[in-house]
Design a protein around this motif. Structure first.
Motif, short mmCIF file in Angstrom:
data_model
loop_
_atom_site.label_atom_id
_atom_site.label_comp_id
_atom_site.label_asym_id
_atom_site.label_seq_id
_atom_site.Cartn_x
_atom_site.Cartn_y
_atom_site.Cartn_z
N ARG A 45 12.12 -3.95 3.56
CA ARG A 45 10.87 -3.38 3.05
C ARG A 45 9.71 -4.36 3.21
NH1 ARG A 45 10.74 1.97 2.77
NH2 ARG A 45 12.64 2.80 1.88
N ASP A 46 9.87 -5.37 4.04
CA ASP A 46 8.84 -6.37 4.27
C ASP A 46 7.99 -5.96 5.48
OD1 ASP A 46 7.27 -8.59 4.74
OD2 ASP A 46 8.95 -10.00 4.92
N LEU A 47 6.88 -5.28 5.23
CA LEU A 47 6.04 -4.79 6.32
C LEU A 47 5.43 -5.93 7.14
CD1 LEU A 47 4.11 -1.75 4.81
CD2 LEU A 47 5.93 -1.72 6.52
N THR A 48 5.20 -7.07 6.52
CA THR A 48 4.65 -8.20 7.25
C THR A 48 5.59 -8.62 8.38
OG1 THR A 48 3.59 -8.94 5.22
CG2 THR A 48 3.74 -10.55 6.99
N HIS A 49 6.88 -8.49 8.13
CA HIS A 49 7.89 -8.86 9.13
C HIS A 49 8.24 -7.69 10.05
CE1 HIS A 49 11.31 -10.98 10.83
NE2 HIS A 49 12.04 -9.92 10.58
N GLU A 50 8.31 -6.48 9.50
CA GLU A 50 8.80 -5.32 10.25
C GLU A 50 7.77 -4.71 11.20
OE1 GLU A 50 11.89 -4.28 10.25
OE2 GLU A 50 12.64 -5.53 8.63
N LEU A 51 6.51 -4.60 10.77
CA LEU A 51 5.51 -3.91 11.59
C LEU A 51 5.21 -4.58 12.93
CD1 LEU A 51 2.91 -2.53 9.02
CD2 LEU A 51 4.70 -1.29 10.26
N PRO A 52 5.13 -5.92 13.01
CA PRO A 52 4.86 -6.50 14.33
C PRO A 52 5.93 -6.15 15.37
CG PRO A 52 4.39 -8.11 12.63
CD PRO A 52 5.06 -6.94 11.94
#
Length: 200
Positions: A45-52
């Motif tokens: 659920r860590d968007l900072t890590h997942e979205l890139p």
């Protein structure tokens, strides 16, 4: 006689980020649709890590990703921007206008695209079914939450919104990928219109 041993200096080599677990419909969006254009199964659920990682995969397919929007219900932290392939992608959120199981992306190539977000703790078999359903161009026109509800009702397996236990976390985040075993092998050569990208 003297001996000298020259050891090369050690240097850190960054590990590559895992590929996004993604299944996409053929690129032919119909205006006014409500169903997703595919499915994304993040590892956390860590968007900072997942979205890139997600945007890096979609950039060459859909054109430069410029904006991403989520419903904040299941995301503890939403970064205002991420950096992908040398450019900035703005990230925002909507509470009532956006299905909590959907991700909205804007790009130069395809305009608006929507992805079903499969919760990170979902089992591999359920995730494979949801990815197949969301990327089926002939599937029923269901919203992201309706796809998840239909899968839960049909198979009696609840899609998890809870965090993984340590063994499951290793399996889905750092260990062997169970997805490739769960997604059936596609017969024949890959179609130009249909794309399926499964990360490890």
């Amino acid at each position: 006689m003297s001996a000298t041993t020259d050891h090369p200096r050690l240097r850190a080599v960054p590990l590559g980020a895992p590929t996004a677990r993604l299944a996409l419909k053929p690129v032919n969006p119909s205006p006014g649709r409500v169903e997703p254009d595919g499915a994304w199964w993040p590892r956390s659920r860590d968007l900072t890590h997942e979205l890139p990682a997600l945007a890096a995969v979609l950039d060459p397919l859909w054109g430069r990703i410029t904006r991403i929007a989520v419903n904040p219900r299941y995301w503890p932290v939403i970064p205002p921007r991420i950096y992908v392939n040398g450019h900035v992608v703005k990230v925002g959120w909507f509470t009532t206008e956006l299905d909590p199981h959907k991700l909205l992306l804007l790009s130069y190539g395809t305009g608006r695209s929507d992805l079903l977000v499969i919760p990170p703790g979902t089992g591999a078999e359920s995730a494979a079914r949801l990815m197949a359903a969301a990327s089926d161009p002939d599937g029923p026109p269901l919203t992201a939450s309706a796809l998840i509800a239909a899968d839960e009702a049909r198979h009696g397996v609840s899609v998890s919104e809870e965090s993984l236990d340590p063994d499951e976390a290793w399996e889905y985040e750092a260990g062997a990928s169970a997805v490739s075993a769960a997604v059936p092998e596609q017969p024949g050569p890959p179609s130009r219109l249909s794309r399926l990208t499964v990360g490890k």
